[in-house]
Write a protein that holds these residues in place. Structure first.
Motif, PDB file in Angstrom:
ATOM      1  N   TYR A 335      52.279  32.010  38.151  1.00 37.36           N
ATOM      2  CA  TYR A 335      50.977  31.894  37.514  1.00 37.36           C
ATOM      3  C   TYR A 335      49.905  32.713  38.231  1.00 37.36           C
ATOM      4  N   ASP A 336      49.909  32.676  39.546  1.00 37.46           N
ATOM      5  CA  ASP A 336      48.895  33.421  40.288  1.00 37.46           C
ATOM      6  C   ASP A 336      49.062  34.918  40.085  1.00 37.46           C
ATOM      7  N   ASP A 337      50.293  35.391  40.012  1.00 40.56           N
ATOM      8  CA  ASP A 337      50.541  36.824  39.798  1.00 40.56           C
ATOM      9  C   ASP A 337      50.080  37.254  38.404  1.00 40.56           C
ATOM     10  N   ILE A 338      50.349  36.401  37.400  1.00 38.09           N
ATOM     11  CA  ILE A 338      49.926  36.718  36.035  1.00 38.09           C
ATOM     12  C   ILE A 338      48.410  36.828  35.968  1.00 38.09           C
ATOM     13  N   ALA A 339      47.739  35.848  36.580  1.00 32.94           N
ATOM     14  CA  ALA A 339      46.274  35.843  36.548  1.00 32.94           C
ATOM     15  C   ALA A 339      45.705  37.062  37.263  1.00 32.94           C
ATOM     16  N   ALA A 340      46.306  37.436  38.377  1.00 38.66           N
ATOM     17  CA  ALA A 340      45.816  38.595  39.130  1.00 38.66           C
ATOM     18  C   ALA A 340      45.977  39.886  38.341  1.00 38.66           C
ATOM     19  N   SER A 341      46.996  39.948  37.480  1.00 35.11           N
ATOM     20  CA  SER A 341      47.204  41.158  36.686  1.00 35.11           C
ATOM     21  C   SER A 341      46.265  41.228  35.490  1.00 35.11           C
ATOM     22  N   ILE A 342      45.860  40.085  34.953  1.00 33.08           N
ATOM     23  CA  ILE A 342      44.982  40.056  33.780  1.00 33.08           C
ATOM     24  C   ILE A 342      43.521  40.237  34.169  1.00 33.08           C
ATOM     25  N   ASN A 343      43.080  39.539  35.179  1.00 30.80           N
ATOM     26  CA  ASN A 343      41.664  39.551  35.543  1.00 30.80           C
ATOM     27  C   ASN A 343      41.327  40.801  36.353  1.00 30.80           C
ATOM     28  N   GLN A 344      40.435  41.594  35.813  1.00 32.11           N
ATOM     29  CA  GLN A 344      40.152  42.918  36.364  1.00 32.11           C
ATOM     30  C   GLN A 344      39.083  42.827  37.464  1.00 32.11           C
ATOM     31  N   THR A 345      39.469  42.264  38.591  1.00 29.49           N
ATOM     32  CA  THR A 345      38.500  41.994  39.645  1.00 29.49           C
ATOM     33  C   THR A 345      37.966  43.268  40.287  1.00 29.49           C
ATOM     34  N   GLN A 346      38.806  44.269  40.491  1.00 32.27           N
ATOM     35  CA  GLN A 346      38.324  45.493  41.131  1.00 32.27           C
ATOM     36  C   GLN A 346      37.357  46.236  40.225  1.00 32.27           C
ATOM     37  N   LEU A 347      37.696  46.335  38.960  1.00 31.60           N
ATOM     38  CA  LEU A 347      36.791  46.979  38.011  1.00 31.60           C
ATOM     39  C   LEU A 347      35.461  46.231  37.966  1.00 31.60           C
ATOM     40  N   TYR A 348      35.526  44.905  37.966  1.00 32.30           N
ATOM     41  CA  TYR A 348      34.296  44.105  37.940  1.00 32.30           C
ATOM     42  C   TYR A 348      33.453  44.386  39.176  1.00 32.30           C
ATOM     43  N   ARG A 349      34.070  44.412  40.334  1.00 28.06           N
ATOM     44  CA  ARG A 349      33.325  44.663  41.568  1.00 28.06           C
ATOM     45  C   ARG A 349      32.616  46.017  41.529  1.00 28.06           C
ATOM     46  N   GLU A 350      33.300  47.029  41.009  1.00 31.37           N
ATOM     47  CA  GLU A 350      32.690  48.350  40.912  1.00 31.37           C
ATOM     48  C   GLU A 350      31.488  48.323  39.973  1.00 31.37           C
ATOM     49  N   ALA A 351      31.659  47.668  38.827  1.00 30.98           N
ATOM     50  CA  ALA A 351      30.569  47.589  37.859  1.00 30.98           C
ATOM     51  C   ALA A 351      29.393  46.798  38.421  1.00 30.98           C
ATOM     52  N   ALA A 352      29.675  45.667  39.061  1.00 32.54           N
ATOM     53  CA  ALA A 352      28.609  44.825  39.606  1.00 32.54           C
ATOM     54  C   ALA A 352      27.809  45.578  40.665  1.00 32.54           C
ATOM     55  N   ALA A 353      28.492  46.322  41.503  1.00 32.67           N
ATOM     56  CA  ALA A 353      27.792  47.071  42.546  1.00 32.67           C
ATOM     57  C   ALA A 353      26.825  48.082  41.945  1.00 32.67           C
ATOM     58  N   ARG A 354      27.185  48.669  40.825  1.00 30.93           N
ATOM     59  CA  ARG A 354      26.354  49.699  40.202  1.00 30.93           C
ATOM     60  C   ARG A 354      25.098  49.142  39.551  1.00 30.93           C
ATOM     61  N   VAL A 355      25.075  47.850  39.258  1.00 33.64           N
ATOM     62  CA  VAL A 355      23.871  47.244  38.679  1.00 33.64           C
ATOM     63  C   VAL A 355      23.284  46.186  39.615  1.00 33.64           C
ATOM     64  N   ASN A 356      23.656  46.274  40.894  1.00 28.99           N
ATOM     65  CA  ASN A 356      23.072  45.414  41.934  1.00 28.99           C
ATOM     66  C   ASN A 356      23.262  43.926  41.652  1.00 28.99           C
ATOM     67  N   VAL A 357      24.470  43.571  41.265  1.00 30.50           N
ATOM     68  CA  VAL A 357      24.833  42.166  41.057  1.00 30.50           C
ATOM     69  C   VAL A 357      25.782  41.747  42.168  1.00 30.50           C
ATOM     70  N   ALA A 358      25.452  40.671  42.842  1.00 30.30           N
ATOM     71  CA  ALA A 358      26.282  40.196  43.945  1.00 30.30           C
ATOM     72  C   ALA A 358      27.568  39.578  43.418  1.00 30.30           C
ATOM     73  N   VAL A 359      28.646  39.774  44.143  1.00 29.27           N
ATOM     74  CA  VAL A 359      29.912  39.117  43.829  1.00 29.27           C
ATOM     75  C   VAL A 359      29.935  37.773  44.554  1.00 29.27           C
ATOM     76  N   PRO A 360      30.190  36.675  43.847  1.00 25.27           N
ATOM     77  CA  PRO A 360      30.120  35.355  44.479  1.00 25.27           C
ATOM     78  C   PRO A 360      31.278  35.105  45.433  1.00 25.27           C
ATOM     79  N   ARG A 361      31.111  34.116  46.266  1.00 22.00           N
ATOM     80  CA  ARG A 361      32.189  33.713  47.176  1.00 22.00           C
ATOM     81  C   ARG A 361      33.379  33.215  46.353  1.00 22.00           C
ATOM     82  N   GLU A 362      34.533  33.256  46.954  1.00 19.60           N
ATOM     83  CA  GLU A 362      35.747  32.881  46.229  1.00 19.60           C
ATOM     84  C   GLU A 362      36.294  31.520  46.641  1.00 19.60           C
ATOM     85  N   ASP A 363      35.742  30.910  47.681  1.00 17.35           N
ATOM     86  CA  ASP A 363      36.232  29.592  48.103  1.00 17.35           C
ATOM     87  C   ASP A 363      35.495  28.510  47.317  1.00 17.35           C
ATOM     88  N   ILE A 364      35.955  28.309  46.101  1.00 15.81           N
ATOM     89  CA  ILE A 364      35.330  27.366  45.167  1.00 15.81           C
ATOM     90  C   ILE A 364      36.289  26.220  44.882  1.00 15.81           C
TER      91      ILE A 364
END
Length: 391
Positions: A335-364
């Protein structure tokens, strides 16, 4: 209606591979980020022109994404994961680009059933007996509606029922109905209850045909709900356009947090081409006017400094655990591998950085309605197999 753009038009070497994007949505309040992005033309600063395409149902969104008629869409988190696994559609590699909102869904019962629940002792809570007693007054198997078999509303409904000792696969008949058709079905006594996004719960109450008895934020506080999604091959073929789209929608989400902007978007959403009901019913549960006196009731969130939008893979994995729980898939350990392949976290981080949006902590970590804890450190395989009520 002038957007506060924070990024200049893209340099030609970074120009999107595709500049006109067709985005699907269903008539729900949580389509607000796409509507704001279009009406305020946030895409222009990123080289994009958006075309919004209202769809009659989630099945239509799915089919048009798969055939290429839509480039991306406002859609149910669980729908994306279901398509990835080939549940109810051809198996297709999918991509979750970002989360569009958290909270903002509810469970509404017919007046008859809501009265019976109140008489049985309480309209909310985790006690198992009151809801069972209320359902027994119907003298038949109750009929509950959700919006799509693998969608979030089905899973919130199942989880809520199970937390009250009701087996949603055996004790209840469940049906899938498009969100705009929910209130009419309740008014015609074809349903005893439903789980749907706003403003349809608010409209049911306004028309006197049902009463909201639970909010999905009581099931999972600050849960993810709708996502911006597309096929994975679209990301691979149009990486710059996809990144520009995430930048665009992030700016729209940020705008929605501005003073008075929830009222403004409610006015726009009321237009016939978007939702087409009284804007007061839309605004009532959109955020600024939420009555938070109900324990566990949290407002619909769109941005919160970017905390809403990051596509945490562990949140996607939760939907897979529920697919297993309710017999939609056989047990598996990836399940964790499937989720990691679907959710585009790296692309999101790149986009967020370009519009000055902070990436939240992951220990939720969050405690759900039944006392189970789900978070970034949860063991998805073990979690999926320890529920007393399952498929």
């Amino acid at each position: 209606m002038n957007p506060a753009t924070s990024v200049a038009a893209p340099h030609s070497t970074e120009a999107p591979e595709k500049t006109h994007l067709r985005l699907g949505f269903v008539a729900l309040s949580d389509a607000a980020p796409l509507v704001a992005a279009k009406l305020l033309e946030f895409g222009h600063a990123h080289g994009l022109t958006l075309e919004l395409c209202r769809q009659p149902s989630w099945a239509a969104v799915r089919d048009k994404l798969l055939c290429g008629d839509l480039d991306a869409a406002h859609t149910l988190y669980g729908l994306v994961y279901g398509v990835q696994l080939g549940l109810g559609s051809p198996r297709t590699d999918m991509a979750v680009l970002m989360v569009l909102n958290r909270n903002g869904q509810a469970i509404t019962l017919s007046n008859r059933l809501a009265d019976a629940l109140a008489e049985a002792g309480a309209a909310k809570g985790t006690g198992n007996n009151t809801l069972r007693e209320a359902l027994a007054t119907l003298g038949r198997k109750p009929v509950f509606a959700h919006t799509y078999p693998t969608g979030t509303h089905a899973l919130w409904l199942y989880y809520w029922l199970a937390a009250h000792g009701i087996d949603p696969l055996r004790d209840v008949e469940s049906v899938a109905i498009a969100p705009p058709q929910m209130v009419a079905a309740l008014a015609e006594d074809r349903l005893d209850g439903l789980c749907v996004g706003e403003p349809w719960n608010a409209l049911a109450e306004a028309q006197g045909v049902g009463r909201t008895v639970a909010y999905t934020s009581e099931v999972w506080p600050d849960h993810p709900d709708k996502v911006l999604a597309c096929r994975r091959d679209f990301v691979d073929t149009h990486p710059r356009a996809t990144r520009a789209l995430v930048q665009t929608v992030l700016e729209a989400c940020r705008w929605l947090d501005g003073a008075g902007h929830r009222d403004e978007i409610a006015h726009w959403l009321a237009r016939p081409e978007y939702i087409g009901i009284d804007e007061k019913q839309i605004a009532a549960r959109l955020g600024d006017h939420v009555d938070a006196t109900s324990v566990g009731r949290l407002p619909m969130r769109f941005f919160d400094g970017g905390a809403v939008n990051y596509p945490h893979p562990f949140e996607g994995a939760w939907f897979l655990t529920q697919f297993e729980r309710w017999g939609m898939i056989d047990a598996r350990d990836d399940y964790d591998d499937i989720a990691a392949s679907i959710n585009q976290t790296q692309l999101y981080r790149e986009a967020a950085a370009r519009v000055n949006v902070a990436v939240p902590r992951e220990d939720i970590e969050r405690k759900l309605i039944d006392g189970e804890v789900w978070g970034s450190n949860a063991q998805s395989v073990a979690y999926a197999r320890r529920f007393p009520i399952g498929g």
